[in-house]
Each structure stands twice: as structure tokens, then as C-alpha cells.
Design a protein around this motif. Structure first.
Motif, short mmCIF file in Angstrom:
data_model
loop_
_atom_site.label_atom_id
_atom_site.label_comp_id
_atom_site.label_asym_id
_atom_site.label_seq_id
_atom_site.Cartn_x
_atom_site.Cartn_y
_atom_site.Cartn_z
N PHE A 1 0.82 -1.21 0.00
CA PHE A 1 0.00 0.00 0.00
C PHE A 1 0.86 1.26 0.00
O PHE A 1 0.46 2.28 -0.59
CB PHE A 1 -0.99 -0.02 1.17
N TYR B 1 0.67 4.18 -2.82
CA TYR B 1 0.57 5.59 -2.47
C TYR B 1 1.66 6.40 -3.19
O TYR B 1 1.39 7.44 -3.77
CB TYR B 1 0.67 5.77 -0.95
N THR C 1 -6.43 3.67 -6.79
CA THR C 1 -7.06 2.79 -5.81
C THR C 1 -6.94 3.35 -4.40
O THR C 1 -7.86 3.21 -3.59
CB THR C 1 -6.42 1.39 -5.87
N ILE C 2 -5.82 3.98 -4.10
CA ILE C 2 -5.62 4.57 -2.77
C ILE C 2 -6.66 5.65 -2.50
O ILE C 2 -7.21 5.73 -1.40
CB ILE C 2 -4.19 5.13 -2.63
N GLU D 1 -9.63 5.74 -3.75
CA GLU D 1 -10.89 5.05 -3.56
C GLU D 1 -10.97 4.45 -2.15
O GLU D 1 -12.02 4.47 -1.52
CB GLU D 1 -11.06 3.96 -4.62
N ILE D 2 -9.86 3.92 -1.66
CA ILE D 2 -9.82 3.36 -0.30
C ILE D 2 -10.05 4.46 0.73
O ILE D 2 -10.75 4.26 1.72
CB ILE D 2 -8.48 2.63 -0.05
N LYS D 3 -9.48 5.63 0.48
CA LYS D 3 -9.65 6.75 1.42
C LYS D 3 -11.11 7.12 1.61
O LYS D 3 -11.50 7.62 2.67
CB LYS D 3 -8.87 7.98 0.93
N PHE E 1 -13.52 5.23 2.09
CA PHE E 1 -14.14 4.34 3.07
C PHE E 1 -13.61 4.58 4.48
O PHE E 1 -14.14 4.04 5.45
CB PHE E 1 -13.93 2.88 2.69
N LEU E 2 -12.56 5.36 4.60
CA LEU E 2 -11.96 5.62 5.91
C LEU E 2 -12.68 6.77 6.61
O LEU E 2 -13.11 7.72 5.96
CB LEU E 2 -10.47 5.95 5.75
#
Length: 162
Positions: free
Chosen positions: A142, A146, A152-153, A155-157, A159-160
Motif C-alpha cells: 500500500f 501511495y 485505488t488509494i 478510492e480506499i480513502k 471508506f476511511l
């Protein structure tokens, strides 16, 4: 072998080759789960029925052919093949409904994965604890995504918690 021993105990360490073979299908399984959800959302899930029959029969036939000679590893190979075949069929159906491309977006992910595999392999060879190895490998992967500014990073952010 370390993962098998850690998760299931030393008595299962001999299943490491079978586990490795089955792990090679993780991409196909992920792919057909996600794409199957797409088909259900578009009410096209009936199109999967014939392919389900074909891939199930291929699994049975390959198990019958491979298990007598290769045992559980043959069964694992049959499962990987059938899962991959099913993912291929589902991929084709989805692509007909909504054309998309994947390969152009995979370069950064493949680079990060290759570097992570390199570090994971050497950490295992130097006897680093399996839990430390897994956590470090995830951090390396990861972190590289970054640094490479992979989408993708971002997109993951989403959900945080903020």
C-alpha cells in the motif's frame, strides 16, 4: 508453510503446496464474485447458469483425471482451472453488457505487487515471523501504491473515517 503452521498448526504444514495452488485462484474468485454482482444488478444472472454447469462439469472431470495421479494437488489444480474458466465466462458476459478495459490500469498495481513479493520472499528466507512478514508486506504494497499515486488509494480513502 509458515502461514499454514501459523493459522492451522504444524500438522497442516505439509498442505503448503496445495494452499499455494489454491491461492493462485484468488484473482479469478475475486473477479467472478465482483462481476457476478454486476450481472445480478443488471438482471442478467440467468446467463451464468449454463457456464456454471460447464465449469462444474469441468471441475468434476479434471478431478477424476488428476486426483488418481496427483492427489490433493490435482484437485487444487482442477479447482483453480474451473474457477478461472468461470471468471473468463463471466468476464465475457459483463464486457458485452458494459465494455471496459483493465490492462492499462494494472501497471502500477503489478509493479507494487512484484516489489512486495520480492520483500516478502526475502523476509521469509531470513526467518522473519510470519505475522510481521504479512503486516510488513501489506504496508510495503500500500505504501508503494501511495508513492506511485495509484487511484485505488484514493478510492480506499473514501471508506476511511474522516
Amino acid at each position: 508453510e509458515d502461514i499454514m503452521s501459523f493459522v492451522f498448526g504444524k500438522e497442516y504444514a505439509s498442505a503448503n503446496i496445495t494452499f499455494a495452488v489454491l491461492m493462485s485462484s484468488i484473482f479469478a474468485v475475486y473477479l467472478f464474485v465482483v462481476l457476478s454482482a454486476f450481472l445480478f444488478a443488471h438482471d442478467k444472472h440467468r446467463k451464468m447458469f449454463g457456464y456454471t454447469i460447464i465449469t462444474s462439469l469441468s471441475n468434476v472431470a479434471l478431478n477424476a483425471a488428476l486426483r488418481p495421479h496427483y492427489g490433493i494437488i490435482g484437485a487444487a489444480v482442477a479447482t483453480v482451472f474451473s474457477n478461472s474458466l468461470y471468471a473468463f465466462f463471466v468476464w465475457r458476459i459483463v464486457k458485452k453488457i458494459n465494455y471496459f478495459t483493465v490492462l492499462p490500469r494494472l501497471f502500477k498495481i503489478v509493479v507494487a505487487a512484484a516489489i512486495m513479493v520480492f520483500f516478502t520472499f526475502f523476509m521469509a528466507k531470513f526467518g522473519i515471523n510470519v505475522v510481521v512478514n504479512i503486516i510488513s508486506s501489506g504496508a510495503i504494497y500500500f505504501g508503494l501504491l501511495y508513492l506511485l499515486k495509484e487511484e485505488t488509494i484514493e478510492e480506499i480513502k473514501l471508506f476511511l473515517p474522516r
